[in-house]
Design a protein around this motif. Sequence first.
Motif, PDB file in Angstrom:
ATOM      1  N   PRO A 258       0.836  -1.208   0.000  1.00  0.00           N
ATOM      2  CA  PRO A 258       0.000   0.000   0.000  1.00  0.00           C
ATOM      3  C   PRO A 258       0.872   1.259   0.000  1.00  0.00           C
ATOM      4  CG  PRO A 258      -0.782  -1.576   1.624  1.00  0.00           C
ATOM      5  CD  PRO A 258       0.540  -2.081   1.136  1.00  0.00           C
ATOM      6  N   GLY A 259       0.259   2.368  -0.340  1.00  0.00           N
ATOM      7  CA  GLY A 259       1.004   3.602  -0.471  1.00  0.00           C
ATOM      8  C   GLY A 259       1.221   4.325   0.850  1.00  0.00           C
ATOM      9  N   THR A 260       1.918   5.427   0.738  1.00  0.00           N
ATOM     10  CA  THR A 260       2.230   6.297   1.876  1.00  0.00           C
ATOM     11  C   THR A 260       1.977   7.736   1.448  1.00  0.00           C
ATOM     12  OG1 THR A 260       3.933   4.819   2.751  1.00  0.00           O
ATOM     13  CG2 THR A 260       4.071   7.126   3.407  1.00  0.00           C
ATOM     14  N   MET A 261       1.466   8.530   2.374  1.00  0.00           N
ATOM     15  CA  MET A 261       1.432   9.977   2.166  1.00  0.00           C
ATOM     16  C   MET A 261       2.518  10.602   3.033  1.00  0.00           C
ATOM     17  SD  MET A 261      -1.489  12.771   3.227  1.00  0.00           S
ATOM     18  CE  MET A 261      -2.407  12.837   1.693  1.00  0.00           C
ATOM     19  N   MET A 262       3.203  11.599   2.484  1.00  0.00           N
ATOM     20  CA  MET A 262       4.203  12.330   3.250  1.00  0.00           C
ATOM     21  C   MET A 262       3.702  13.747   3.522  1.00  0.00           C
ATOM     22  SD  MET A 262       6.789  10.298   3.811  1.00  0.00           S
ATOM     23  CE  MET A 262       7.831  11.565   4.527  1.00  0.00           C
ATOM     24  N   ILE A 263       3.969  14.231   4.724  1.00  0.00           N
ATOM     25  CA  ILE A 263       3.703  15.628   5.060  1.00  0.00           C
ATOM     26  C   ILE A 263       4.989  16.212   5.625  1.00  0.00           C
ATOM     27  CG2 ILE A 263       2.310  17.242   6.400  1.00  0.00           C
ATOM     28  CD1 ILE A 263       0.182  15.081   6.651  1.00  0.00           C
ATOM     29  N   ILE A 336       2.399   8.908   6.566  1.00  0.00           N
ATOM     30  CA  ILE A 336       1.052   8.466   6.881  1.00  0.00           C
ATOM     31  C   ILE A 336       0.886   7.077   6.292  1.00  0.00           C
ATOM     32  CG2 ILE A 336      -1.381   9.102   6.876  1.00  0.00           C
ATOM     33  CD1 ILE A 336       0.649  11.198   8.047  1.00  0.00           C
ATOM     34  N   ARG A 337       0.872   6.101   7.159  1.00  0.00           N
ATOM     35  CA  ARG A 337       0.764   4.701   6.745  1.00  0.00           C
ATOM     36  C   ARG A 337      -0.543   4.116   7.298  1.00  0.00           C
ATOM     37  NH1 ARG A 337       5.619   2.606   4.972  1.00  0.00           N
ATOM     38  NH2 ARG A 337       7.436   3.887   5.359  1.00  0.00           N
ATOM     39  N   MET A 338      -1.276   3.462   6.501  1.00  0.00           N
ATOM     40  CA  MET A 338      -1.070   3.248   5.077  1.00  0.00           C
ATOM     41  C   MET A 338      -2.059   4.133   4.309  1.00  0.00           C
ATOM     42  SD  MET A 338       1.264   1.081   5.447  1.00  0.00           S
ATOM     43  CE  MET A 338       1.862  -0.525   4.947  1.00  0.00           C
ATOM     44  N   ALA A 339      -1.851   4.233   2.987  1.00  0.00           N
ATOM     45  CA  ALA A 339      -2.754   5.010   2.160  1.00  0.00           C
ATOM     46  C   ALA A 339      -2.923   4.281   0.828  1.00  0.00           C
ATOM     47  CB  ALA A 339      -2.196   6.411   1.927  1.00  0.00           C
ATOM     48  N   PRO A 340      -4.133   4.152   0.338  1.00  0.00           N
ATOM     49  CA  PRO A 340      -4.331   3.437  -0.929  1.00  0.00           C
ATOM     50  C   PRO A 340      -3.823   4.248  -2.110  1.00  0.00           C
ATOM     51  CG  PRO A 340      -6.397   4.413  -0.209  1.00  0.00           C
ATOM     52  CD  PRO A 340      -5.400   4.661   0.896  1.00  0.00           C
ATOM     53  N   GLY A 341      -3.209   3.572  -3.072  1.00  0.00           N
ATOM     54  CA  GLY A 341      -2.798   4.269  -4.285  1.00  0.00           C
ATOM     55  C   GLY A 341      -3.999   4.767  -5.062  1.00  0.00           C
ATOM     56  N   GLU A 342      -5.051   3.950  -5.122  1.00  0.00           N
ATOM     57  CA  GLU A 342      -6.307   4.324  -5.753  1.00  0.00           C
ATOM     58  C   GLU A 342      -7.395   4.304  -4.685  1.00  0.00           C
ATOM     59  OE1 GLU A 342      -7.193   1.953  -9.128  1.00  0.00           O
ATOM     60  OE2 GLU A 342      -5.272   2.343 -10.115  1.00  0.00           O
ATOM     61  N   PRO A 389       0.988  13.331  -1.672  1.00  0.00           N
ATOM     62  CA  PRO A 389       0.171  12.116  -1.692  1.00  0.00           C
ATOM     63  C   PRO A 389       0.843  10.999  -2.473  1.00  0.00           C
ATOM     64  CG  PRO A 389      -0.677  13.700  -3.263  1.00  0.00           C
ATOM     65  CD  PRO A 389       0.439  14.389  -2.529  1.00  0.00           C
ATOM     66  N   PRO A 390       0.311   9.774  -2.397  1.00  0.00           N
ATOM     67  CA  PRO A 390       0.927   8.638  -3.112  1.00  0.00           C
ATOM     68  C   PRO A 390       1.119   8.889  -4.599  1.00  0.00           C
ATOM     69  CG  PRO A 390      -0.709   7.841  -1.558  1.00  0.00           C
ATOM     70  CD  PRO A 390      -0.815   9.341  -1.558  1.00  0.00           C
ATOM     71  N   THR A 391       0.162   9.550  -5.231  1.00  0.00           N
ATOM     72  CA  THR A 391       0.276   9.801  -6.669  1.00  0.00           C
ATOM     73  C   THR A 391       1.466  10.700  -6.997  1.00  0.00           C
ATOM     74  OG1 THR A 391      -1.381  11.543  -6.313  1.00  0.00           O
ATOM     75  CG2 THR A 391      -2.153   9.458  -7.253  1.00  0.00           C
ATOM     76  N   GLU A 392       1.748  11.652  -6.131  1.00  0.00           N
ATOM     77  CA  GLU A 392       2.883  12.541  -6.382  1.00  0.00           C
ATOM     78  C   GLU A 392       4.206  11.844  -6.096  1.00  0.00           C
ATOM     79  OE1 GLU A 392       4.434  16.989  -5.108  1.00  0.00           O
ATOM     80  OE2 GLU A 392       2.308  16.492  -4.964  1.00  0.00           O
ATOM     81  N   LEU A 393       4.218  10.960  -5.104  1.00  0.00           N
ATOM     82  CA  LEU A 393       5.423  10.161  -4.856  1.00  0.00           C
ATOM     83  C   LEU A 393       5.778   9.353  -6.093  1.00  0.00           C
ATOM     84  CD1 LEU A 393       4.862   8.800  -1.218  1.00  0.00           C
ATOM     85  CD2 LEU A 393       6.602  10.432  -1.949  1.00  0.00           C
ATOM     86  N   GLU A 394       4.750   8.746  -6.706  1.00  0.00           N
ATOM     87  CA  GLU A 394       5.005   7.946  -7.910  1.00  0.00           C
ATOM     88  C   GLU A 394       5.410   8.823  -9.083  1.00  0.00           C
ATOM     89  OE1 GLU A 394       2.927   4.508 -10.743  1.00  0.00           O
ATOM     90  OE2 GLU A 394       1.798   5.360  -9.057  1.00  0.00           O
ATOM     91  N   ALA A 395       4.811  10.003  -9.180  1.00  0.00           N
ATOM     92  CA  ALA A 395       5.183  10.918 -10.269  1.00  0.00           C
ATOM     93  C   ALA A 395       6.634  11.365 -10.139  1.00  0.00           C
ATOM     94  CB  ALA A 395       4.251  12.127 -10.271  1.00  0.00           C
ATOM     95  N   ASP A 396       7.079  11.601  -8.913  1.00  0.00           N
ATOM     96  CA  ASP A 396       8.470  11.995  -8.677  1.00  0.00           C
ATOM     97  C   ASP A 396       9.428  10.838  -8.927  1.00  0.00           C
ATOM     98  OD1 ASP A 396       7.732  14.540  -7.997  1.00  0.00           O
ATOM     99  OD2 ASP A 396       7.790  14.210  -5.836  1.00  0.00           O
ATOM    100  N   GLY A 402       2.059   3.428  -6.914  1.00  0.00           N
ATOM    101  CA  GLY A 402       0.960   3.650  -5.986  1.00  0.00           C
ATOM    102  C   GLY A 402       1.395   4.267  -4.670  1.00  0.00           C
ATOM    103  N   GLY A 403       2.570   4.901  -4.667  1.00  0.00           N
ATOM    104  CA  GLY A 403       3.099   5.472  -3.424  1.00  0.00           C
ATOM    105  C   GLY A 403       3.768   4.457  -2.526  1.00  0.00           C
ATOM    106  N   ASP A 404       4.044   3.265  -3.058  1.00  0.00           N
ATOM    107  CA  ASP A 404       4.732   2.214  -2.302  1.00  0.00           C
ATOM    108  C   ASP A 404       6.195   2.601  -2.131  1.00  0.00           C
ATOM    109  OD1 ASP A 404       6.024  -0.078  -1.402  1.00  0.00           O
ATOM    110  OD2 ASP A 404       5.787  -1.153  -3.295  1.00  0.00           O
TER     111      ASP A 404
END
Length: 462
Positions: A258-263, A336-342, A389-396, A402-404
């Motif tokens: 599962p993904g992660t959100m960073m703040i 922030i664990r965990m967070a869904p990619g979708e 968010p997970p989507t931005e982690l993957e974009a970077d 999925g932010g994994d």
Amino acid sequence: MNLSLFAGSPFMKAYGAELARHGLEFASVSSPFASEFPDGTWCGVSTDAAATRARIAQHSATDAATWDRLCAGFPAEAPHLFGLLGAKMKLRALAYFGFKTLRAKSFSGTLDMGQFLLQSPRQWLNQTFESPKVQAMLGAWGMHLDFAPDIAGGALFPYLEGMAAQAFGMVLGKGGSDTIIRALCAAITARGGHIETGQTVTRIVHSGGKASGIVLADGREITARRAVIANVAPRALPKLTGTKTDFDTKMTAFAHAPGTMMIHLALSGLPDWMAGNELKSFAYVHLAPSLDQMARTYQQAKAGLLPDEPIVVVGQPTSVDPSRAPAGKHTLWLQIRMAPGEIKGDAKGEIAAKNWAQAAEPFAQRALDILENYAPGTHAKILGKRIVPPTELEADNPNLVGGDQICGSHHLAQNFLFRPMRGHADGSTPIRNLHLTGAAVWPGAGLGAGSGYLLAQKLTGK
């Protein structure tokens, strides 16, 4: 943030002096991690063994005695466990490892070790400690590697993090974790190497079953006499080779966590933890009150739901390394664990958005409200905020599917000999001279330079 694996790696032992000449600096941490609980109590591990024991004893005298026993036995266990985690996943290497282990631990001791390696975090923690808070303090580390409390094979990580933190502390990068990258780049350049960044590789050139180079988006072709090494998530490899084999099918099916959100926060001061100022000295503070909460959070994220009470991992780097912020100011990051990619829904029924562009802010606020409950007044100290968010982690970084953040689940079916798949744990591919490396390859995630160093040894015949 935690560079302990890199600092203790075989690669660092071989090249540490050279990297130091190119600016690599570490900051030592004597108080690696702690957990705070909703009732204002806490427990943490530091290199002061007496202090750690006293904290655990506040929750259970029996657990304090157990901690003493585990710490006393760790020097004898560490060579076998670290030996396994650093071993080449080849039958010959594993047979030699097994022979050494049998000779040192006897048949029954080796079986006990094997059983331990198969246990879930909850199984081992329930068998070993009686205090739910001590269990939660250690169990939170399993979540870093995609091992929720009831996932088989995850007991190793709470054990190793606890024992290693007690014995060695933790290591951060002075001025930031990119001290590794800057030193490596300088060392490569000094040896005559050339580094290009900001380029997109569109194709891996191969013919006759042998790789010979890469093609960039600008049309340039770079040839490779010795090897093409791809540090990519497994599903990206078939897109670059254009092949459609059984190997490619399995690479595409490689499972991600599962993904992660960073703040990221800029603060006027460190949080005033409800449990007391001593928590300000810890590099990591976990806000994960119980194994049940961790298990629920994991299942919600796996189901595509925004967790009602996500696990919040708080990093306090400037408590150890003040150079990371202006004088008198601090930085804080929250995983922030965990967070869904979708996103399929919200377990709490409050956030209607099904996309991260709209869900990121309210979900981040949920996490910040949790932090505020544990450290009242933190909201008022925020000078700046960056939500990733997970989507931005993957974009970077496309490897973070999925932010994994660990580039692939480490569950037993996808670890050891099976990372990323059976027969290719050394990073080999069906195309000669093409190699896969990175966290998706054994020994997996963690800044330990493991897969790259093992591949380098293979390519140089060492």
